[in-house]
Design an enzyme around this catalytic site. Structure first.
Site, PDB file in Angstrom:
ATOM      1  N   GLU A   1       5.284  -3.883   2.370  1.00 20.69           N
ATOM      2  CA  GLU A   1       5.903  -4.767   1.378  1.00 20.69           C
ATOM      3  C   GLU A   1       7.421  -4.829   1.479  1.00 20.69           C
ATOM      4  O   GLU A   1       8.029  -5.872   1.211  1.00 20.69           O
ATOM      5  CB  GLU A   1       5.486  -4.333  -0.034  1.00 20.69           C
TER       6      GLU A   1
ATOM      7  N   GLU B   1      10.390 -12.516  -8.565  1.00 24.64           N
ATOM      8  CA  GLU B   1      10.476 -11.053  -8.384  1.00 24.64           C
ATOM      9  C   GLU B   1      11.247 -10.744  -7.079  1.00 24.64           C
ATOM     10  O   GLU B   1      10.774 -10.037  -6.189  1.00 24.64           O
ATOM     11  CB  GLU B   1       9.106 -10.379  -8.366  1.00 24.64           C
TER      12      GLU B   1
HETATM   13  C1  UD1 Z   1      -2.728  -6.077  -1.172  1.00 21.07           C
HETATM   14  C2  UD1 Z   1      -1.246  -6.224  -0.788  1.00 21.07           C
HETATM   15  C3  UD1 Z   1      -0.393  -5.250  -1.581  1.00 21.07           C
HETATM   16  C4  UD1 Z   1      -0.655  -5.350  -3.072  1.00 21.07           C
HETATM   17  C5  UD1 Z   1      -2.149  -5.195  -3.324  1.00 21.07           C
HETATM   18  C6  UD1 Z   1      -2.455  -5.390  -4.777  1.00 21.07           C
HETATM   19  C7  UD1 Z   1      -0.624  -6.837   1.512  1.00 21.07           C
HETATM   20  C8  UD1 Z   1      -0.422  -6.379   2.895  1.00 21.07           C
HETATM   21  N1  UD1 Z   1      -1.076  -5.927   0.626  1.00 21.07           N
HETATM   22  O1  UD1 Z   1      -3.145  -4.794  -0.725  1.00 21.07           O
HETATM   23  O2  UD1 Z   1       0.978  -5.532  -1.342  1.00 21.07           O
HETATM   24  O3  UD1 Z   1       0.052  -4.326  -3.720  1.00 21.07           O
HETATM   25  O4  UD1 Z   1      -2.859  -6.192  -2.571  1.00 21.07           O
HETATM   26  O5  UD1 Z   1      -3.731  -4.933  -5.120  1.00 21.07           O
HETATM   27  O6  UD1 Z   1      -0.410  -7.985   1.213  1.00 21.07           O
HETATM   28  N2  UD1 Z   1     -11.043  -6.240  -1.365  1.00 21.07           N
HETATM   29  C9  UD1 Z   1     -12.207  -6.782  -1.856  1.00 21.07           C
HETATM   30  N3  UD1 Z   1     -12.120  -7.664  -2.903  1.00 21.07           N
HETATM   31  C10 UD1 Z   1     -10.949  -7.988  -3.499  1.00 21.07           C
HETATM   32  C11 UD1 Z   1      -9.768  -7.415  -3.002  1.00 21.07           C
HETATM   33  C12 UD1 Z   1      -9.828  -6.543  -1.933  1.00 21.07           C
HETATM   34  O7  UD1 Z   1     -13.290  -6.506  -1.361  1.00 21.07           O
HETATM   35  O8  UD1 Z   1     -10.950  -8.774  -4.438  1.00 21.07           O
HETATM   36  C13 UD1 Z   1     -11.120  -5.317  -0.205  1.00 21.07           C
HETATM   37  C14 UD1 Z   1     -11.453  -6.055   1.103  1.00 21.07           C
HETATM   38  O9  UD1 Z   1     -12.246  -5.206   1.894  1.00 21.07           O
HETATM   39  C15 UD1 Z   1     -10.085  -6.263   1.750  1.00 21.07           C
HETATM   40  C16 UD1 Z   1      -9.403  -4.972   1.349  1.00 21.07           C
HETATM   41  O10 UD1 Z   1      -9.840  -4.711   0.009  1.00 21.07           O
HETATM   42  O11 UD1 Z   1     -10.136  -6.448   3.141  1.00 21.07           O
HETATM   43  C17 UD1 Z   1      -7.910  -4.956   1.451  1.00 21.07           C
HETATM   44  O12 UD1 Z   1      -7.303  -6.074   0.829  1.00 21.07           O
HETATM   45  P1  UD1 Z   1      -5.769  -6.434   1.214  1.00 21.07           P
HETATM   46  O13 UD1 Z   1      -5.341  -7.576   0.390  1.00 21.07           O
HETATM   47  O14 UD1 Z   1      -5.634  -6.560   2.693  1.00 21.07           O
HETATM   48  O15 UD1 Z   1      -4.978  -5.123   0.868  1.00 21.07           O
HETATM   49  P2  UD1 Z   1      -4.675  -4.434  -0.517  1.00 21.07           P
HETATM   50  O16 UD1 Z   1      -4.686  -2.975  -0.249  1.00 21.07           O
HETATM   51  O17 UD1 Z   1      -5.529  -4.981  -1.570  1.00 21.07           O
END
Ligand code: UD1
Ligand code: UDP
Length: 373
Positions: free
Chosen positions: A132, A118
């Site tokens: 991103e 991608e």
């Molecule tokens: C991330 C990616 C984003 C992507 C998205 C897909 C980065 C900076 N961001 O954003 O590019 O579009 O994933 O969904 O890489 N959490 C849970 N359980 C999970 C997943 C998330 O509890 O299975 C909660 C946690 O509190 C975590 C928070 O969500 O700290 C944020 O997760 P993070 O991966 O940092 O950011 P996303 O907004 O999910």
């Protein structure tokens, strides 16, 4: 045998890479291992289970409400250590998450070549989507195999002077995943039967599927999105099915503003078969997701994109996606038009597949294998 490490950490990367992992594992001469950062935990595990992937390494880095700084630091040390142990001949990453960017950087620090699945998506605005746009530019600088989904993304790479012989137009592997999961559901409908109670409850109503999670929409954007959904929900001819992302920045505002509405079902994140079912039964999708902008056009579902810019202009050009931003009144107006104006709806509801034919992973595995010859 040439060793290839496929590295990912979030739900969308897992959806778009499980077909690549399976294709690489089926390719002669390639020893494919899988490293998950678990930047997402539950949402990643849902896909690993459905896609039948057992990681060789799991860094389990996710922490609640993680900051970009702390996440990036944990990822770099963790991925670096595994690369030192595995010493792969090539690393494969997908898209533009923190995990993908850091994995490319850790590979570069060890002079391991990187393939980017991608590749070449660009919004040309470093704060939309944030972070991103910069993540994928960093990966693009490091990679020497760029798997562009379309000629638009390939063109963006060429304009940045990426050598032409490193750019391959492969389609997007999300279509492979969508075809695969649709086939599974066809054979065994029980895989996606968990929505049937909601389907019964909302019978006769037009279903609006909703997802939202973008960091640049936190704060005012999320508030506006919640208020707009609340306004739309005043209609009695519609119902919203809204699998709410686990990010606490999303959950807090949605729970506060939409918690008690009869025709807004806020549910836990759906596994991929159930989400595919939602795409199938919905009248339209309202989303800020990247992946949904690719899947909905493939299924002929109009998709209203709550973002200022998109790095996926193909759906907009095809007429199945429309960029509407996050202004409350605009969201309400655009949804109302699609609900009330049959011509406007029909014009958008045409299946169009700019993102590939479902064979992208096979092409990618073949190119990677050739690169080792
Ligand atoms: C991330 C990616 C984003 C992507 C998205 C897909 C980065 C900076 N961001 O954003 O590019 O579009 O994933 O969904 O890489 N959490 C849970 N359980 C999970 C997943 C998330 O509890 O299975 C909660 C946690 O509190 C975590 C928070 O969500 O700290 C944020 O997760 P993070 O991966 O940092 O950011 P996303 O907004 O999910
Ligand atoms: N998805 C899913 N369950 C859900 C919501 C989304 O399986 O409850 C899938 C969806 O089909 C798409 C991907 O997750 O393939 C999109 O992920 P997300 O919106 O989190 O990230 P983005 O694509 O914006 O990076």
């Amino acid at each position: 045998m040439f060793k290839t490490s496929v590295i990912f950490g979030t739900r969308p990367e897992a959806i778009k890479l499980f077909p690549v992992v399976n294709a690489l594992k089926a390719t002669d001469g390639i020893d494919c291992n899988v490293l998950v950062s678990a930047q997402h935990r539950e949402m990643l595990d849902q896909v690993l289970e459905v896609g039948g992937i057992t990681p060789d390494h799991d860094l389990n880095v996710m922490q609640p409400g993680q900051s970009l700084d702390a996440l990036t630091a944990r990822l770099l040390e963790g991925i670096g250590s595994v690369l030192d142990e595995e010493k792969p001949d090539r690393v494969v990453v997908q898209g533009d998450t923190a995990t993908a960017m850091v994995a490319a950087l850790a590979a570069y620090y060890r002079k391991i070549p990187v393939s980017h699945v991608e590749a070449g998506l660009r919004s040309y605005n470093i704060y939309h989507p944030w972070p991103e746009e910069v993540n994928r530019k960093i990966i693009g600088t490091i990679a020497n195999q760029h798997f562009a989904p379309t000629d638009v993304s390939a063109g963006a790479l060429k304009a940045e002077a990426v050598p032409e012989d490193q750019v391959y137009i492969t389609g997007n592997t999300v279509i492979d995943a969508l075809h695969w999961v649709s086939g599974k559901i066809e054979n065994d409908p029980s895989l996606a039967s968990g929505l049937s109670e909601l389907e019964k409850r909302f019978q006769g109503k037009k279903i609006i599927g909703i997802t939202t999670h973008r960091r640049e929409n936190f704060g005012d954007g999320m508030d506006n999105i919640a208020s707009a959904i609340g306004e739309i929900a005043k209609r009695d001819d519609i119902a919203c099915i809204f699998p709410v992302h686990l990010n606490p920045n999303v959950r807090a505002v949605m729970n506060e503003k939409l918690g008690n509405l009869d025709n807004v079902a806020m549910i836990e994140p759906l596994d991929y078969p159930h989400f595919a079912r939602l795409l199938g039964i919905c009248h339209l999708m309202l989303t800020d997701s990247g992946g949904v902008q690719e899947e909905a056009p493939a299924l002929g579902k109009p998709v209203l994109v709550m973002r200022e810019t998109t790095e996926r202009p193909e759906g907009v050009t095809a007429g199945t996606a429309k960029l509407i931003g996050t202004d409350k009144d605009r969201i309400v107006a655009e949804v109302s038009t699609l609900l009330d104006d049959d011509d406007a709806y029909t014009a958008m509801a045409r299946a169009h597949n700019p993102f590939g034919d479902g064979n992208s992973s096979l092409r990618i595995a073949e190119i990677i294998a050739k690169g080792f010859v």
